[in-house]
Design a protein around this motif. Structure first.
Motif, PDB file in Angstrom:
ATOM      1  N   THR A  37      31.157 -32.192  42.161  1.00 26.09           N
ATOM      2  CA  THR A  37      30.493 -30.934  41.818  1.00 26.09           C
ATOM      3  C   THR A  37      29.441 -30.657  42.875  1.00 26.09           C
ATOM      4  O   THR A  37      28.655 -31.532  43.215  1.00 26.09           O
ATOM      5  N   ILE A  38      29.449 -29.438  43.384  1.00 28.76           N
ATOM      6  CA  ILE A  38      28.474 -29.023  44.387  1.00 28.76           C
ATOM      7  C   ILE A  38      27.879 -27.700  43.929  1.00 28.76           C
ATOM      8  O   ILE A  38      28.617 -26.751  43.646  1.00 28.76           O
ATOM      9  N   GLU A  39      26.572 -27.649  43.862  1.00 24.94           N
ATOM     10  CA  GLU A  39      25.884 -26.404  43.525  1.00 24.94           C
ATOM     11  C   GLU A  39      25.222 -25.872  44.785  1.00 24.94           C
ATOM     12  O   GLU A  39      24.395 -26.539  45.383  1.00 24.94           O
ATOM     13  N   GLU A  40      25.624 -24.684  45.173  1.00 24.70           N
ATOM     14  CA  GLU A  40      25.109 -24.086  46.404  1.00 24.70           C
ATOM     15  C   GLU A  40      25.084 -22.573  46.223  1.00 24.70           C
ATOM     16  O   GLU A  40      26.009 -21.989  45.662  1.00 24.70           O
ATOM     17  N   HIS A  41      24.036 -21.935  46.699  1.00 23.49           N
ATOM     18  CA  HIS A  41      23.922 -20.481  46.631  1.00 23.49           C
ATOM     19  C   HIS A  41      24.685 -19.866  47.801  1.00 23.49           C
ATOM     20  O   HIS A  41      24.484 -20.252  48.950  1.00 23.49           O
ATOM     21  N   MET A  42      25.559 -18.930  47.505  1.00 28.43           N
ATOM     22  CA  MET A  42      26.336 -18.224  48.521  1.00 28.43           C
ATOM     23  C   MET A  42      25.869 -16.774  48.558  1.00 28.43           C
ATOM     24  O   MET A  42      25.604 -16.184  47.522  1.00 28.43           O
ATOM     25  N   SER A  43      25.785 -16.224  49.763  1.00 25.95           N
ATOM     26  CA  SER A  43      25.297 -14.854  49.880  1.00 25.95           C
ATOM     27  C   SER A  43      26.413 -13.820  50.053  1.00 25.95           C
ATOM     28  O   SER A  43      26.143 -12.629  50.029  1.00 25.95           O
ATOM     29  N   SER A  44      27.656 -14.297  50.205  1.00 23.91           N
ATOM     30  CA  SER A  44      28.751 -13.345  50.335  1.00 23.91           C
ATOM     31  C   SER A  44      30.061 -13.986  49.866  1.00 23.91           C
ATOM     32  O   SER A  44      30.199 -15.209  49.884  1.00 23.91           O
ATOM     33  N   PRO A  45      31.025 -13.164  49.473  1.00 29.07           N
ATOM     34  CA  PRO A  45      32.335 -13.689  49.072  1.00 29.07           C
ATOM     35  C   PRO A  45      33.037 -14.431  50.212  1.00 29.07           C
ATOM     36  O   PRO A  45      33.777 -15.376  49.973  1.00 29.07           O
ATOM     37  N   ASP A  46      32.791 -14.018  51.437  1.00 30.80           N
ATOM     38  CA  ASP A  46      33.411 -14.674  52.581  1.00 30.80           C
ATOM     39  C   ASP A  46      32.974 -16.130  52.704  1.00 30.80           C
ATOM     40  O   ASP A  46      33.758 -16.992  53.090  1.00 30.80           O
ATOM     41  N   GLU A  47      31.732 -16.416  52.348  1.00 32.25           N
ATOM     42  CA  GLU A  47      31.247 -17.798  52.372  1.00 32.25           C
ATOM     43  C   GLU A  47      31.975 -18.658  51.341  1.00 32.25           C
ATOM     44  O   GLU A  47      32.298 -19.810  51.605  1.00 32.25           O
ATOM     45  N   VAL A  48      32.244 -18.082  50.181  1.00 35.31           N
ATOM     46  CA  VAL A  48      32.969 -18.800  49.135  1.00 35.31           C
ATOM     47  C   VAL A  48      34.380 -19.129  49.610  1.00 35.31           C
ATOM     48  O   VAL A  48      34.854 -20.260  49.476  1.00 35.31           O
ATOM     49  N   VAL A  49      35.052 -18.162  50.180  1.00 37.91           N
ATOM     50  CA  VAL A  49      36.406 -18.367  50.694  1.00 37.91           C
ATOM     51  C   VAL A  49      36.410 -19.438  51.783  1.00 37.91           C
ATOM     52  O   VAL A  49      37.295 -20.292  51.828  1.00 37.91           O
ATOM     53  N   MET A  50      35.407 -19.436  52.643  1.00 35.29           N
ATOM     54  CA  MET A  50      35.310 -20.421  53.713  1.00 35.29           C
ATOM     55  C   MET A  50      35.205 -21.840  53.148  1.00 35.29           C
ATOM     56  O   MET A  50      35.815 -22.767  53.673  1.00 35.29           O
ATOM     57  N   ILE A  51      34.462 -22.022  52.057  1.00 34.99           N
ATOM     58  CA  ILE A  51      34.322 -23.338  51.428  1.00 34.99           C
ATOM     59  C   ILE A  51      35.680 -23.828  50.945  1.00 34.99           C
ATOM     60  O   ILE A  51      36.067 -24.978  51.186  1.00 34.99           O
TER      61      ILE A  51
END
Length: 64
Positions: A37-51
């Protein structure tokens, strides 16, 4: 929050590929798999897709 399941022994590789901290690990009842489990704040949907794209390079990873 990101959740992944990997075979035992692959958790270090996943955490290294994602380069995110903290990686909270929990072994399965049989010890064959590890949930991460990793909790991290993302500022855009593109960052989520990159993960998820980075995580997909680790053999045997399952994204939840």
């Amino acid at each position: 929050m990101f959740k992944f399941i990997v075979p035992q022994g692959q958790s270090n590789q996943l955490c290294a590929v994602l380069d995110m901290t903290p990686c909270i690990e929990r072994a399965s009842r049989t010890g064959k798999y590890v949930s991460i489990t990793i909790e991290e704040h993302m500022s855009s949907p593109d960052e989520v897709v990159m993960i998820y794209q980075k995580a997909s390079t680790v053999p045997g990873v399952l994204a939840l």
